[in-house]
Structures are given as C-alpha cells and as structure tokens.
Design an enzyme around this catalytic site. Structure first.
Site, PDB file in Angstrom:
ATOM      1  N   PHE A  28       0.679  -1.323  -0.490  1.00 30.99           N
ATOM      2  CA  PHE A  28      -0.017  -0.378  -0.030  1.00 30.99           C
ATOM      3  C   PHE A  28       0.836   0.726   0.059  1.00 30.99           C
ATOM      4  O   PHE A  28       1.972   1.163   0.420  1.00 30.99           O
ATOM      5  CB  PHE A  28      -0.646   0.033   1.335  1.00 30.99           C
ATOM      6  CG  PHE A  28      -2.534   0.105   0.853  1.00 30.99           C
ATOM      7  CD1 PHE A  28      -2.591  -1.246   0.739  1.00 30.99           C
ATOM      8  CD2 PHE A  28      -3.122   0.869   0.341  1.00 30.99           C
ATOM      9  CE1 PHE A  28      -4.325  -1.403  -0.160  1.00 30.99           C
ATOM     10  CE2 PHE A  28      -4.623   0.926   1.110  1.00 30.99           C
ATOM     11  CZ  PHE A  28      -5.405  -0.605   0.632  1.00 30.99           C
ATOM     12  N   GLN A  81      -7.604  14.541   3.551  1.00 31.37           N
ATOM     13  CA  GLN A  81      -7.263  13.700   2.814  1.00 31.37           C
ATOM     14  C   GLN A  81      -7.947  13.444   1.473  1.00 31.37           C
ATOM     15  O   GLN A  81      -9.001  13.167   1.482  1.00 31.37           O
ATOM     16  CB  GLN A  81      -6.443  12.454   2.836  1.00 31.37           C
ATOM     17  CG  GLN A  81      -5.954  11.539   2.646  1.00 31.37           C
ATOM     18  CD  GLN A  81      -5.006  10.351   2.790  1.00 31.37           C
ATOM     19  OE1 GLN A  81      -6.332   9.397   3.084  1.00 31.37           O
ATOM     20  NE2 GLN A  81      -4.251  10.211   3.438  1.00 31.37           N
ATOM     21  N   HIS A 127      -8.594  11.367  -1.845  1.00 30.78           N
ATOM     22  CA  HIS A 127      -7.312  10.550  -2.004  1.00 30.78           C
ATOM     23  C   HIS A 127      -7.740  10.224  -3.828  1.00 30.78           C
ATOM     24  O   HIS A 127      -8.511  10.636  -4.515  1.00 30.78           O
ATOM     25  CB  HIS A 127      -9.271   8.843  -2.093  1.00 30.78           C
ATOM     26  CG  HIS A 127      -8.384   7.545  -2.014  1.00 30.78           C
ATOM     27  ND1 HIS A 127      -8.272   6.959  -3.434  1.00 30.78           N
ATOM     28  CD2 HIS A 127      -8.351   7.092  -1.502  1.00 30.78           C
ATOM     29  CE1 HIS A 127      -7.981   5.985  -3.196  1.00 30.78           C
ATOM     30  NE2 HIS A 127      -7.520   5.379  -1.722  1.00 30.78           N
ATOM     31  N   LEU A 131     -15.692   5.270  -4.336  1.00 29.34           N
ATOM     32  CA  LEU A 131     -14.489   4.810  -3.794  1.00 29.34           C
ATOM     33  C   LEU A 131     -13.128   4.010  -4.771  1.00 29.34           C
ATOM     34  O   LEU A 131     -14.191   2.300  -4.960  1.00 29.34           O
ATOM     35  CB  LEU A 131     -13.470   4.323  -2.140  1.00 29.34           C
ATOM     36  CG  LEU A 131     -12.338   3.886  -1.860  1.00 29.34           C
ATOM     37  CD1 LEU A 131     -11.462   4.978  -2.591  1.00 29.34           C
ATOM     38  CD2 LEU A 131     -12.223   3.663  -0.986  1.00 29.34           C
ATOM     39  N   GLU A 171      -7.090   1.863  -3.401  1.00 30.38           N
ATOM     40  CA  GLU A 171      -5.737   2.155  -3.259  1.00 30.38           C
ATOM     41  C   GLU A 171      -4.695  -0.143  -3.797  1.00 30.38           C
ATOM     42  O   GLU A 171      -3.903   0.564  -3.975  1.00 30.38           O
ATOM     43  CB  GLU A 171      -4.966   3.312  -1.419  1.00 30.38           C
ATOM     44  CG  GLU A 171      -3.440   3.235  -2.688  1.00 30.38           C
ATOM     45  CD  GLU A 171      -3.136   4.063  -1.633  1.00 30.38           C
ATOM     46  OE1 GLU A 171      -3.845   4.969  -0.910  1.00 30.38           O
ATOM     47  OE2 GLU A 171      -1.481   3.261  -0.713  1.00 30.38           O
ATOM     48  N   ARG A 182      -0.643   9.613  -0.061  1.00 32.44           N
ATOM     49  CA  ARG A 182      -1.885   9.613  -1.521  1.00 32.44           C
ATOM     50  C   ARG A 182      -1.943  11.460  -1.223  1.00 32.44           C
ATOM     51  O   ARG A 182      -2.292  11.771  -2.837  1.00 32.44           O
ATOM     52  CB  ARG A 182      -3.000   9.529  -0.439  1.00 32.44           C
ATOM     53  CG  ARG A 182      -3.791   8.299  -0.640  1.00 32.44           C
ATOM     54  CD  ARG A 182      -4.675   7.190   0.249  1.00 32.44           C
ATOM     55  NE  ARG A 182      -5.172   6.064   0.315  1.00 32.44           N
ATOM     56  CZ  ARG A 182      -5.572   5.523   1.596  1.00 32.44           C
ATOM     57  NH1 ARG A 182      -6.593   5.992   2.221  1.00 32.44           N
ATOM     58  NH2 ARG A 182      -6.456   4.325   1.300  1.00 32.44           N
TER      59      ARG A 182
END
Lengths: 566, 521
Positions: free
Chosen positions: A117, A231, A233, A243, A246, A277
């Site tokens: 990740f 944040q 994304h 979403l 990731e 990110r």
C-alpha cells in the site's frame, strides 16, 4: 422527553464504535452499555473501507518500520508516542478479528495474506479481497450483538452532548422512527461518529458521513485538532466519487495521463503509484491543471489502468471495485481503464484526544475518524484508518469502562434539555424562512470544492470563509417542508447541514492560519514545509463568533523531521 | 461538463403518512441522464420537487444495504440500479414487503434483524484455541468454499421477496445462509449448535428462488438452505412430516405413500402405452408422482393423454417404472436419494432412446434441465406448455370452443423464476376464445410462490394465514376472477388448499391450463 440511563454510551456504530462496545463489554458484564447510531450499524460508512488494514505480522517487517512509514507519511506531524503504541497493538486486532471468523484473504500456505500500500515500505495490508471494512464490520457486529449488556439504539440521531462542569454527563437524541427527542444520562461517553467529508462535492464518502460527532463535541467545548488536514484520495470514481481502492495500485495498477504516460515517474520516481495519497493526489491534480488530463463527459480525468492484471486476478483480489466500476461508472476494469480523479476522503483532524482517547472534557472519549490523537499527522497512510478504528476503538472501550466503574450518573440540567429542544424543534424544524436546505448544502459543497481543495491559497480561503459564514446566516432562515415526526429525513438533513457548516468553517479557519505546505495541506502561496513555525497542532475552540485557535507541540520520540521524498 | 438528459421518466411513488395512516401515490417527473441511478432520481425528487419524501440511503455503492425498495414490483438496491437500464418511461416505487412501513419507502427492518439474533455469527471453537494469539490456518481453497456467502450486506431484499418469511418462525434466506457460511468455514467447530436454531423452521423454504434471483450480491441463498437441510437430514434431526416423505420415497420411489404398482391407475380405461410395451415412441410422457397418484391431479394426467391422442402423437410413459424425479427430495436435502432416483430415470431414458421428453410438472422439468446428473445427460425435455403452445402455433391443436371466463395465471416458480418460461403458458390461455386473461399484482419474475416447493406441499404445518398459498389466492380474489390457472400439479394442490381455507369454493376455481385446454378443444 423520556430519560434513559446507561453506564456507557457510544455514539456511532462503525468500526471504532463497535470495537469500543466489545472492549467495554469484555471489561465487565455488569456494565450497562448503549450504542446509539443514526444508521443501523451495518449501514455505517466503515463498510466502504476496501483495501486493507495495516499490521506488522511477519518477521521481515518491524514495528519501527511501520511507525516510521506512518510518521514520514504524516509529514512529521503525527504524535510519535501514539504511533508507537498503535503499531504494537495493530497485530492483535488482526488476530482477534480472524478468531471471530473474518474471512481474511490467504496465502497459498493458508496464512494471512498482505498486500503493498502507498507509503508503506513493507506489504503489511491484511485484506479480505477489496471488502476489508465490510468484513470487519460484519464480524464485529456479529460479536457485539452476542453480549447481553450492549443495547443498540439503531436509527437514533444524537443532537447534542450535555456537559456540566467540564464533564460529559449525557446527550440528547431523536428516535427517527417516532421523531421524538429523548435524554440519555451516562457516566462515560465515546464519540465514534466518523468524518465530515460530505462538506465536499466530490467525495468517496457515504451521504451520511456529515461529521455530527465532531460538531457536537466542538459545540460542547471540546477542541477540534488539525482540521485543515483533509485527505484527498487519488482514485475517486467518476462521476459518483465512489472509492476505488488504493489496493488497485497495490496490486499493480497504473495511473495514466492523456499522453499515455505513467506520470508518477515525474513526482515519485521510486514509489511511483504507491507514493502516499497526498503526493499522488497532488500529482494528478497538477496533470489535470496543466492540461494533461483525459477529456470525458464529466470533465478532465486520469485513467487507472488495471487491464494488465488480467481478469482472474481482478476477480480474486478486487471483485468489488470491478462491480462498482461497472454499476456506477459503466466501465469494466478488465477491459478498459477506470476514469478517476482525486476525491475528498478522510479527515486527519478531529476531536482532540490523547493516547487513551480521552478528550479535554472529563468522561468524553473519541475514537476513529472523528478523533485526532494525532496518529496520522498531516497525511494518513492507506490501511492505517481501519487499523486505528480497531486499536483505538478497543482503547476507548477499555478506558470508558474504567471511567464508568469509578464514576456515577449525574443529573442533566433541565435548562440544557429545554434549550436543545428549542434549538431542534423551534429554531430548525419550526423555522419558517425562505431558504432551502438542499440549496445551502450544495452551495457549501461547491465552495469547499472550488476553494478548499487540494491546492490552497490565502485569498481563496478567505473568500471561502466569507461564503461559508454567509451560508451559516442563511441557514437561520431555512424552512423544513416536512413538519411530521416519524422518519423526517428533511429534519435530519437540516441538522446535518447545521453540523457541516460548523465544520466547514473550522476547516477553513484552520487552513487559513497554517501558512505552510505540509502533507495534505498544500498552500501554493507558502510552498514549503515550515518546521520552525508550524511543527505544531492546531486546536480550534468553539465561540459564538467562530473558532478560536490555539496551538500545541507535536510529540517527537525518536524520528526527527527530515526531508520527505518518495 | 455534464451529461445530457436522455429522457423524462415518471416516478409513481407509493407513500405512507404515519401520522394520518394514509396510503397515497405521488407522481414526479425526473430528467434521467446516462448513469442516473434510482437513488439519484430519488435525491433529485427530494432536492427539487418534494422534500417530504422519505427513503433510506447511505453508501451509494451497493455495500451498505440501506436503499432496498420495490421497483415495478421487484426488490432492488436503488443505488445499484440505473434508470435507463430498466427501459421504461414509468416506474412504480414501493417499500419492501414483509416488513411494516414506517413512512413512504422506509420500512421497519427490525423483524429482519431479529432473525439474526437466533444464530451465532462468530466462530465456534474451544476457548483455549481462541485465546491463543496466533492466526488459524485456512487454505485459499477452504476460504473459497464459503467466501461467496460472506458477501451478504443484510439489505433484507431476500427477506422482502421470501414467501416463507410471512411466517415469523422462519429464519429467512439471509440468516440461514449466514448460518451455513459458518458451517462451511473450515475453522468452525460448532456444527451441532448451528443446526439447532433452524431445525424446526428451515423446512418452510419453498426453493422458489426469489432470494437468489433478487440478491444484489448474487448470493445463492436458495442453495445454502438446501445445504443446511442436507446437514439436518444427515444428523437425523428432522420433523416427522419430512421423515414421512423421505421414507415413502425410499420405500416406494415416490413421495405419495403409494405402491409403484398403482402408478398407472390414472390411465385405467385409457389407451396409454408404456415402455417397453412399445419399443419406440416420438414422445416420452413423464407424468409426475402428483399427477399419477393424487386423485385431483390425475385429471391433469388424463387431459395430457387425451390431448396427445387427439393430435395423433406417438407417445409412451415409463409405466410403473417411472420413479419420482427427485426434485423435492433434493431440495429437502436428501442428495443421495435424489441421485439414486435420477440414475434410475436416466437409465430408462437411455434404454428407451427417449428423443423427446414431455413433462407435466415444472419440478420434473427443472430437475431434468438443471440438476446434475440429469443436467449432464443432455436430455431433450419440454414442459407440456411449451409442447402444446408449439402445437397450437403450428395448427396441430385447435381450440374451437369458447370459454367466457375471467382468468388469472399463477406462474409456477420452477417454470418461471427458475427457467424463464413466462410467455408460453399465457400464449395457450390467450389462444382460447372468450377467455379474458388478467394479471395479478405480482406476476412473472415477481410472482409470489404458492408455497408448495421443496416438499412443503406435503410438510405444510403453518397456520392457515401464514401459508403462502392463502396470500396468493387473496391476490387473485382481488381481481374478481372466476379461475386461477396454473401449470403445475403442486400449485394446484396448494391453491385448492387456500380455496378451502378461505372458504371461497363458490367464488373461484383452481384449474391447470391442461384442464382449460381440454374444455376448449
């Protein structure tokens, strides 16, 4: 107003809330625990978490490595004692959920599998295909409902926290089924209500993540910390913003611009698509701003290409996002690239809480996204949020249990209850103005999208602040069309908008003051990180005139701030 | 920046005002673009046309399970359904069924979630093992065995569509599937404990397949329930009624409790031939146990024989060698016994070179088509409605008499939901002069099961008002029809039961299409 009393009340039934309830119930079966949520627990936004949960599970990995990755990802704004505690507790949570029955994905020898990740230097994301949060939620809900001493108030909308002498003593909530407001007395209260990203137009978040708990705590006197850090994304599906994990890049997906380039080579040559990110979202936004985005019916976009992974691997490791891309975006990732762009995704900021999840108000605790400990500093790494919900949800449960065992119920003042009834039913539901809730809501979201997005500038923030304050004024003159009691979603929308406007203001004021470029807060007029002046946390306190800011130092244990490259 | 409006769709929304108790319909015109989901349309209505409309929603990506509603009679997630995909200009929206309505499209989901309280939703293992802080090992293959069953979002769509769930004792498709999900988990050691909560009610499932058909996550609840039952059958903890059916099949190769030698009694006095008495025939007529033994349903068997004779078709039955197809037995969970029956019948089909098999029952039809080992035998099978509709179409069978009756048609689940045969039975009815065909509210894919499937036709023990057939018949009665037609012997049995329960013998008659056709030719 009917009165209810419980030793412990947890507001919010997502990952952190359910984990807290379980931990408290484990402390003692005599403790009377209530979980209040405006949604049925399984409808909480936590079910949308996809890619994984970070934990050090293998010998080649280490706590220090996970901690350092998190701190560097945070652009050195994380409190390092919190980070060190967190990385040590995360593995236990993985095992615990595994023992409850969570269907974690496996390696060929039957062990828990882990995937790479962004910003993590070791593949430490435990995952259940791309439905990690979903499975964590269903597993914890299964466990939480097995205790006789946890009572669920599903679809009860909490409206205010009642504080007497700097101690949380109860709250008010509306039972949506009847529309009636009731009072709750408690010895200890946990806020676990999630983020506030619905203040933005383009967001990965559920319609229901409106930051209620943050706003309630703020109004009750608890400071909100680091709210300027939102944040974005890198991969929100166009047009819905849903979403796309990731994990898609963790599995090897590419980000491509209009020239067909993997443009991340120009921004993070080493980590490429798996940079943190903030780095990737800035890169995408730069590509779009400089005219290298692809052109689509919904405006410029970036392509997330998974085709080279092959249909079989996509089906095995990323089945949900394939389904979502087809159903919501009309594209099959096995056959064509997914159109994406950055989307508001997570609030690093929240109710200020310490390593024990205690807020500055006695008896009031906060865990999960609505809290700020600060584990994520200026930018959270993917898979650290579900891990945080589990670790600090558990801490909150243990701590409130202790608190509840050594404290007693206190009286709720009549005036406060009456004042809250007046606010909700007279001033909001009873308001007969000419303004409409959906209109103000959409204008707020538009302002936040246009002026408080990834790249920020002082003059734009100032203008945004003016606009949000004007919207707050207009909100006083709304009219809720539905005047009925049962399931009045018009009233719920109005209450949520009231909370969101408050949080939008705090976000902008905090962002305006922070004149530096750190993590997710990218001030183009102050394009450098400024450790001399800004290695500190923002605290925002509620006043009638708007937030009053204070600052507190960052806790550094062993990692001194250094240049951040990927 | 935006996508153009493709068309204006009319939304007719069934609403409920809890304060006055009033049910009413609101109509809205919604501009629909490429990609507009039903949820987005609802939001458009609330933001622009009517703020008072209530509906649940949250994640808008099909994972939270909030927004289940009925759209044109079919339960689905509003967020996971695009308006243009439905290819209609008018949509009727209603709250989910089987749960009380709170307001507008919002139902009380408590009855659904109450069913989950009856099962354990975490691993069962010895305390000592659970306390060790080491992961349990599970191979990817073992994970795969139950993974698909973990995808249930608890949206309650299956519960809403389930005919058995009108009886609150029934745990419902979602909960029974969740229970099997743990049984199938290689880490779990709680089989005995997990069998208990379902032992007395899993038999209420009729295998109508609605749960599976409408599941937004394609979870095969229907099969999971059969797997649950298999384990109960294996453990021997089954109700007397189920035991009786299985014992009858073991003893007589039919569930009717009657000797095989009597299987052809229905044909006494008729010129019905059987293999191997005839060496070759164009059609193998597979009668079905219910039509062969049940006095009432023997009328169907006879009608079919008469129609075949009338058309001059060379046909033969398997005589007393025809064994139960095994559909009900398989779905009661006795897989071994089913296979034994299937092997016997397949053996005969092969032995007599059956080139075309025509069946009376949709249950035989479905088994021959879709259940292994039949499915692997490559049988050329037709339901009688298909066979006769073809004959009518080609002019081989003529309906000359007039039947001046108002008739509704009840879709048998094993013909419709499981095999998509909706039109042919209706074609036959419409070929009859004078016959007025009207549709019930729930029809075709949305049809409500009669309650006879998966052995329940013989094991029924629900109180009358909780029997699906009663609810179904009420729907027909509301249409003021004289006849409720169907194309399945089991539907005939259950619906006639409902006629007796509701005491409406003078008002409505249950007829198989075969019987109506006999009157018409």
């Amino acid at each position: 107003m009917e009165k209810y009393a419980h030793d412990i009340i947890i507001v919010g039934a997502g990952l952190a809330g359910l984990r807290a309830a379980i931990a408290a119930a484990e402390v003692g079966n005599k403790l009377d625990i209530a979980v209040i949520s405006k949604l049925h627990p399984l409808r909480s936004h936590s079910v949308c978490a996809q890619g994984g949960t970070a934990a050090v599970m293998r010998e080649k990995d280490s706590y220090d490595l996970h901690a350092f990755d998190t701190i560097k990802g945070a652009d050195y704004l994380a409190d390092q004692d919190v980070v060190e505690f967190f990385v040590r507790r995360a593995p236990r949570e993985i095992i615990l959920t595994e023992h409850l029955g969570l269907p974690w994905s496996r390696t060929s020898d039957g062990k828990l599998d882990q995937r790479p990740f962004g910003g993590h230097t070791y593949p430490r994301a435990c995952f259940a295909a791309d439905m990690t949060g979903f499975h964590e939620m269903h597993t914890l809900y299964g466990k939480a409902t097995s205790y006789n001493n946890i009572k669920f108030y599903d679809e009860w909308f909490a409206t205010s926290i009642i504080v007497e002498n700097n101690t949380a003593v109860g709250l008010t909530a509306i039972e949506l089924k009847t529309g009636e407001m009731h009072a709750f007395q408690t010895k200890a209260l946990v806020m676990a209500t999630g983020g506030h990203e619905r203040i933005y137009e383009f967001t990965t978040f559920s319609y229901t993540t409106t930051g209620d708990g943050m706003a309630m705590a703020y109004r009750a006197g608890a400071p909100l910390m680091d709210m300027e850090f939102v944040q974005f994304h890198p991969t929100g599906l166009i047009p819905s913003g849903a979403l796309i994990t990731e994990g898609a890049r963790g599995e090897g997906g590419y980000l491509i611009n209009a020239k067909g380039e993997r443009f991340m080579k120009n921004y993070a040559p080493e980590k490429m698509e798996l940079a943190p990110r903030d780095v990737v979202s800035r890169a995408e936004q730069t590509e779009i701003n400089e005219g290298r985005g692809l052109e689509g019916p919904h405006g410029p976009y970036i392509a997330l290409d998974l085709r080279h992974l092959g249909e079989e691997r996509i089906n095995e490791r990323l089945p949900l996002i394939r389904e979502v891309a087809i159903k919501l975006g009309g594209v099959d990732p096995a056959k064509e690239p997914i159109p994406i762009r950055p989307a508001a995704h997570y609030s690093m900021g929240g109710i200020k809480a310490n390593i024990k999840t205690e807020t500055p108000i006695a008896g009031l605790y906060a865990a999960g996204e609505c809290s700020c400990l600060s584990l994520h500093g200026a930018n959270r790494l993917g898979t650290n949020s579900t891990a945080e919900c589990l670790v600090f949800g558990a801490v909150a449960g243990e701590e409130v249990a202790k608190h509840a065992l050594s404290n007693s119920l206190k009286e709720l003042s009549k005036e406060k209850l009456l004042a809250e009834e007046k606010r909700v039913f007279d001033e909001i539901l009873g308001s007969e103005g000419g303004e409409r809730v959906p209109v103000i809501r959409d204008e707020m979201r538009h302002v936040m999208n246009e002026k408080v997005w990834i790249f920020r500038r002082g003059d734009q923030l100032e203008s945004a602040l003016k606009e949000i304050r004007a919207l707050k004024e207009r909100f006083k003159h709304i009219k809720v069309q539905d005047k009925g009691g049962p399931f009045n979603t018009g009233l719920v929308d109005a209450l949520q908008l009231d909370f969101m406007l408050e949080l939008a203001e705090v976000t902008i004021v905090s962002a305006l003051q922070r004149t530096e470029f750190r993590g997710a807060h990218s001030r183009v007029d102050y394009p450098k990180r400024d450790d001399i002046n800004w290695l500190k946390h923002t605290l925002a306190y509620y006043t009638k005139e708007g937030p009053r800011l204070e600052y507190i130092p960052v806790t550094i244990t062993k990692w001194q701030p250094a240049a951040r490259t990927y | 920046m935006s996508v153009g409006v493709e068309k204006i769709v009319e939304f007719r929304i069934n609403r409920f005002d809890p304060q006055t108790g009033r049910h009413y319909v609101s109509t809205y015109k919604v501009p629909v673009r490429k990609g507009t989901s039903i949820l987005e349309a609802l939001q458009y209505i609330r933001d622009n046309l009517d703020e008072t409309l209530s509906f649940r929603h949250s994640c808008r990506m099909g994972i939270c399970g909030s927004c289940g509603i009925n759209v044109n009679g079919q339960p689905m997630l509003a967020c996971y359904t695009q308006v243009l995909d439905l290819k209609v200009d008018v949509l009727e929206l209603a709250p989910l069924s089987n749960m009380p309505v709170i307001k507008d499209l919002v139902v009380d989901i408590q009855p659904f979630f109450d069913t989950f309280k009856k099962i354990k939703k975490i691993l069962i293992k010895p305390e000592a093992e659970l306390n060790k802080l080491v992961e349990f090992v599970q191979s990817p293959m073992d994970l795969k065995k139950y993974w698909d069953l973990t995808l249930c979002t608890k949206c309650s769509i299956c519960y809403s569509a389930c005919p058995a769930a009108i009886d609150q004792r029934f745990l419902g498709p979602s909960t029974l599937t969740a229970n099997y999900r743990f049984i199938a988990d290689s880490r779990d050691e709680g089989l005995d404990e997990r069998l208990k909560p379902m032992a007395d009610n899993v038999w209420l499932c009729t295998s109508c397949n609605s749960c599976t058909l409408f599941c937004p996550k394609l979870v095969n609840c229907s099969n999971a329930i059969i797997d649950d039952r298999s384990l109960l059958v294996e453990s021997g903890v089954i109700p007397r009624t189920v035991k009786d059916v299985l014992e009858s099949v073991i003893k007589y190769h039919n569930p009717m409790g009657s000797h095989q030698s009597k299987r052809m009694d229905w044909a006494r006095g008729l010129n019905v031939k059987a293999f191997p008495e005839v060496a070759k025939a164009d059609v193998l007529y597979f009668v079905c146990c219910s039509a062969a033994y049940d006095m009432r349903n023997q009328e169907m068997a006879k009608a079919m024989a008469a129609l075949l004779d009338k058309m001059g078709i060379s046909y033969a039955t398997l005589g007393s060698e025809e064994w139960c197809c095994g559909d009900h037995i398989l779905r009661l969970g006795e897989k071994g016994l089913f296979e034994e029956l299937a092997e016997h019948n397949i053996g005969l089909f092969k032995k007599f070179n059956a080139e075309k098999i025509v069946v009376l029952s949709p249950h035989c039809y479905n088994s021959f088509k879709n259940d292994k080992p039949y499915a692997d035998a490559g049988l050329n099978v037709q339901h009688y409605t298909q066979f006769l509709a073809e004959a009518i179409d080609k002019g081989k069978l003529k309906t000359s008499k007039t039947i001046n009756k108002r008739v509704t048609y009840h879709d048998p689940c094993f013909l419709g939901k499981r095999n998509n045969i909706y039109d042919t039975p209706r074609q036959i009815l419409q070929s009859i002069k004078g016959l007025e065909l009207v549709e019930m509210k729930r029809t075709r894919q949305n049809s409500f099961c009669c309650g006879g499937g998966a052995g329940r036709v013989w094991t029924e023990e629900a109180v009358p008002e909780k029997r699906p057939c009663v609810e179904r018949l009420k729907e027909a009665l509301a249409l003021d029809v004289e006849v409720i037609a169907t194309a399945c012997p089991f539907c005939v049995t259950t619906l006639e039961d409902a006629v007796k329960v509701l005491d409406v013998e003078g008002k409505i008659v249950v007829k198989d299409i075969l019987e109506l056709l006999m009157d018409a030719v």
